[in-house]
Design an enzyme around this catalytic site. Sequence first.
Site, PDB file in Angstrom:
ATOM      1  CD  GLU A 110     -24.760   7.598  29.021  1.00 15.82           C
ATOM      2  OE1 GLU A 110     -23.796   6.937  29.470  1.00 15.82           O
ATOM      3  OE2 GLU A 110     -25.008   7.702  27.814  1.00 15.82           O
ATOM      4  CG  HIS A 227     -28.966  -0.910  26.244  1.00 13.09           C
ATOM      5  ND1 HIS A 227     -30.205  -0.294  26.251  1.00 13.09           N
ATOM      6  CD2 HIS A 227     -28.057   0.062  26.433  1.00 13.09           C
ATOM      7  CE1 HIS A 227     -30.024   1.008  26.425  1.00 13.09           C
ATOM      8  NE2 HIS A 227     -28.730   1.246  26.540  1.00 13.09           N
ATOM      9  NE  ARG A 279     -26.637   0.449  30.044  1.00 13.91           N
ATOM     10  CZ  ARG A 279     -25.762   0.900  29.161  1.00 13.91           C
ATOM     11  NH1 ARG A 279     -24.861   0.098  28.657  1.00 13.91           N
ATOM     12  NH2 ARG A 279     -25.772   2.163  28.784  1.00 13.91           N
ATOM     13  CG  HIS A 337     -25.287  -2.799  24.938  1.00 16.24           C
ATOM     14  ND1 HIS A 337     -25.452  -2.281  23.674  1.00 16.24           N
ATOM     15  CD2 HIS A 337     -24.761  -1.794  25.695  1.00 16.24           C
ATOM     16  CE1 HIS A 337     -25.042  -1.018  23.658  1.00 16.24           C
ATOM     17  NE2 HIS A 337     -24.610  -0.709  24.866  1.00 16.24           N
ATOM     18  NE  ARG A 372     -20.775  -0.918  28.757  1.00 18.35           N
ATOM     19  CZ  ARG A 372     -21.191  -0.022  27.854  1.00 18.35           C
ATOM     20  NH1 ARG A 372     -20.330   0.822  27.330  1.00 18.35           N
ATOM     21  NH2 ARG A 372     -22.442   0.021  27.469  1.00 18.35           N
TER      22      ARG A 372
HETATM   23  C1  FAD Z   1     -25.247   0.472  19.667  1.00 21.69           C
HETATM   24  C2  FAD Z   1     -24.125   0.644  20.659  1.00 21.69           C
HETATM   25  C3  FAD Z   1     -23.992   1.842  21.352  1.00 21.69           C
HETATM   26  C4  FAD Z   1     -22.942   2.006  22.259  1.00 21.69           C
HETATM   27  N1  FAD Z   1     -22.783   3.216  22.893  1.00 21.69           N
HETATM   28  C5  FAD Z   1     -21.693   3.403  23.674  1.00 21.69           C
HETATM   29  C6  FAD Z   1     -21.419   4.688  24.242  1.00 21.69           C
HETATM   30  O1  FAD Z   1     -22.152   5.636  24.036  1.00 21.69           O
HETATM   31  N2  FAD Z   1     -20.313   4.822  25.009  1.00 21.69           N
HETATM   32  C7  FAD Z   1     -19.448   3.785  25.253  1.00 21.69           C
HETATM   33  O2  FAD Z   1     -18.457   3.972  25.955  1.00 21.69           O
HETATM   34  N3  FAD Z   1     -19.690   2.571  24.723  1.00 21.69           N
HETATM   35  C8  FAD Z   1     -20.773   2.359  23.935  1.00 21.69           C
HETATM   36  N4  FAD Z   1     -20.981   1.124  23.382  1.00 21.69           N
HETATM   37  C9  FAD Z   1     -19.984   0.092  23.581  1.00 21.69           C
HETATM   38  C10 FAD Z   1     -18.754   0.410  22.751  1.00 21.69           C
HETATM   39  O3  FAD Z   1     -19.165   0.920  21.505  1.00 21.69           O
HETATM   40  C11 FAD Z   1     -17.880  -0.807  22.518  1.00 21.69           C
HETATM   41  O4  FAD Z   1     -17.695  -1.520  23.694  1.00 21.69           O
HETATM   42  C12 FAD Z   1     -16.513  -0.348  22.009  1.00 21.69           C
HETATM   43  O5  FAD Z   1     -16.682   0.489  20.900  1.00 21.69           O
HETATM   44  C13 FAD Z   1     -15.672  -1.538  21.618  1.00 21.69           C
HETATM   45  O6  FAD Z   1     -14.545  -1.054  20.934  1.00 21.69           O
HETATM   46  P1  FAD Z   1     -13.495  -2.083  20.378  1.00 21.69           P
HETATM   47  O7  FAD Z   1     -12.454  -1.286  19.685  1.00 21.69           O
HETATM   48  O8  FAD Z   1     -13.082  -2.998  21.453  1.00 21.69           O
HETATM   49  O9  FAD Z   1     -14.320  -2.991  19.321  1.00 21.69           O
HETATM   50  P2  FAD Z   1     -15.138  -2.588  18.034  1.00 21.69           P
HETATM   51  O10 FAD Z   1     -15.334  -1.144  17.868  1.00 21.69           O
HETATM   52  O11 FAD Z   1     -16.350  -3.447  18.026  1.00 21.69           O
HETATM   53  O12 FAD Z   1     -14.183  -3.042  16.846  1.00 21.69           O
HETATM   54  C14 FAD Z   1     -13.894  -4.409  16.626  1.00 21.69           C
HETATM   55  C15 FAD Z   1     -13.048  -4.528  15.375  1.00 21.69           C
HETATM   56  O13 FAD Z   1     -12.564  -5.864  15.286  1.00 21.69           O
HETATM   57  C16 FAD Z   1     -12.739  -6.325  13.954  1.00 21.69           C
HETATM   58  N5  FAD Z   1     -12.784  -7.784  13.957  1.00 21.69           N
HETATM   59  C17 FAD Z   1     -13.580  -8.597  14.697  1.00 21.69           C
HETATM   60  N6  FAD Z   1     -13.280  -9.886  14.430  1.00 21.69           N
HETATM   61  C18 FAD Z   1     -12.278  -9.863  13.510  1.00 21.69           C
HETATM   62  C19 FAD Z   1     -11.534 -10.869  12.831  1.00 21.69           C
HETATM   63  N7  FAD Z   1     -11.745 -12.165  13.041  1.00 21.69           N
HETATM   64  N8  FAD Z   1     -10.568 -10.478  11.952  1.00 21.69           N
HETATM   65  C20 FAD Z   1     -10.333  -9.166  11.715  1.00 21.69           C
HETATM   66  N9  FAD Z   1     -10.989  -8.162  12.334  1.00 21.69           N
HETATM   67  C21 FAD Z   1     -11.952  -8.530  13.205  1.00 21.69           C
HETATM   68  C22 FAD Z   1     -14.021  -5.641  13.497  1.00 21.69           C
HETATM   69  O14 FAD Z   1     -14.073  -5.671  12.107  1.00 21.69           O
HETATM   70  C23 FAD Z   1     -13.794  -4.243  14.092  1.00 21.69           C
HETATM   71  O15 FAD Z   1     -12.949  -3.494  13.252  1.00 21.69           O
HETATM   72  C24 FAD Z   1     -22.029   0.937  22.491  1.00 21.69           C
HETATM   73  C25 FAD Z   1     -22.176  -0.264  21.800  1.00 21.69           C
HETATM   74  C26 FAD Z   1     -23.205  -0.419  20.887  1.00 21.69           C
HETATM   75  C27 FAD Z   1     -23.334  -1.720  20.144  1.00 21.69           C
END
Ligand code: FAD
Length: 505
Positions: A110, A227, A279, A337, A372
């Site tokens: 990437e 993005h 990016r 993003h 990032r």
């Molecule tokens: C389309 C897309 C593609 C991506 N591709 C990649 C990739 O290939 N590789 C990579 O490393 N990163 C990628 N990213 C970024 C990555 O997915 C995220 O940064 C990462 O998954 C975030 O993980 P997290 O556990 O912090 O949050 P999330 O996975 O977003 O989880 C957040 C959680 O918090 C909960 N929540 C939020 N607010 C509340 C509340 N008030 N009360 C209770 N629960 C709440 C939600 O319900 C969810 O369960 C991508 C992002 C997107 C949008």
Amino acid sequence: MHADVIVIGSGVAGLSVALAAAPRRVLLLSAGRLAVDGASHWAQGGIAAALGPGDSAELHAQDTLAAGAGAGDLAVIRTICAAAPEAITWLRGLGCCFDVSAGQLQLGREAAHSHARIVHADGDATGAEVMRTLAHAARRSPSIEVQEGFHACTLLRDQRGRVVAVRGTDAQARAYVFRAPVCVLATGGVGRLFAYTTNPKFAQGQGLQMAMQVGAELADLEFVQFHPTALRPSDVTDVARSGALPLLSEALRGAGAVLVNAAGERVMAAVEGGDLAARDVVARAVYAAHLEGGVWLDARTAIGSAFPHRFPAAFAACQKQGIDPRLQLIPVVPAAHYHMGGVRTDALGWSTLPGLAAVGEVACNGLHGANRLASNSLLEGLVIGRRLGAQLREMSLPRVSDVCPAPAESTSSDLAQLAVCIELRSLMWRAMGLQRNASDLRSALGRLQDIAVAVSATPSLGPLGLMAAMLRAALARPQSLGAHWRQDDLRPPPGGSASGCTNAA
Ligand SMILES: Cc1cc2nc3c(=O)[nH]c(=O)nc-3n(C[C@H](O)[C@H](O)[C@H](O)COP(=O)(O)OP(=O)(O)OC[C@H]3O[C@@H](n4cnc5c(N)ncnc54)[C@H](O)[C@@H]3O)c2cc1C
């Protein structure tokens, strides 16, 4: 339930903490359905890990530092990059099926990675496989209790200022207070504060709002990654209502697809790195072309008939919009993003407040700096989440004493409930988007104040308070750095940033 730890959020970060903390009793709160309601489930490209020949954790760390325009914390970066191979091994041990050929993990390449090091699953559906694996493990764990459909709103502290409880509502709008000596925010990002975004419904920055309300320090709020290639909706006038835009992964350009403008000319032809430049550089060029008549991704020659099996998720998204990417150009637009800023934490996820930790996208621990590096965020959630969980497993936890009454106003007025939601998201897109300047940032702050008065909200709290804090952070940094682009910055970029931060793009 009497919990030792409350984890808010069931993405990769929250589940990693919960699993590693066993046998500590963890109450896992999730606004939607376990493991599928966050960005983690949507991740496409994969997880960065230095596993290939000639690669090393140090090279991965240097790429991460360079992508972040030198603003990251090298010690944290090195820790996370060094732990990446073991994180992949752990996931495979739990049953995660990454793509392999001849018994070896396939490693994708990437933008801004010096080596092929992206571990992926089902082509471009890595997040779904990782989250299937973690959710399965969490559901089998006797120490994890899951509350789905629970919306956390407010953190509560005891007399000494320790965070000891979470207040919120369940799917039937019944209010609850859950207590535990440690609360972990794993609530993801802020993309839904912007008109164009790739982020899921709950990415409204509510974890940040809760942390702000109790006085935890936030950091780097101005650093938002856009993005370059989200699928542009056919009805652009109604974009803020349309929710998330489907992402067209960088891997498409990695496979040879190119960006073209309305005249059919290559958008990135004159820029160093071309279509695979950093990016932020590509996103700004795409934004400029978008304003001048539109921009498209041309995958016809480079990918052509291989598109459906190489990029099934992107193919399905195109088809849904009536586009056949084997034969047609794909309309794209940049979109909010990823948030590099967040709750300021140390390398283990501890915030500046006792009893409160933050992991994953909601946190700012120094890994990403001003921008990032692709595929580093699932990795961050896995590594820091597991480290924090392991520490929670070992450390002695204090008893929870009485909680102080919550402040009169909570953060419960979430964006979805604000009648002015569409205006707010458009305002953030214009002022806090890819091109920022002092005048737009100031007038957006003024407009937020007016809106707060009109909807009788406290301007320093909830989504309005978070938006204002982000605008103020952008205003306070007059010089461009990484993803933060100031149109009115007339000075040369600091040290010729490796992220390609140049005012000529
Ligand atoms: C389309 C897309 C593609 C991506 N591709 C990649 C990739 O290939 N590789 C990579 O490393 N990163 C990628 N990213 C970024 C990555 O997915 C995220 O940064 C990462 O998954 C975030 O993980 P997290 O556990 O912090 O949050 P999330 O996975 O977003 O989880 C957040 C959680 O918090 C909960 N929540 C939020 N607010 C509340 C509340 N008030 N009360 C209770 N629960 C709440 C939600 O319900 C969810 O369960 C991508 C992002 C997107 C949008």
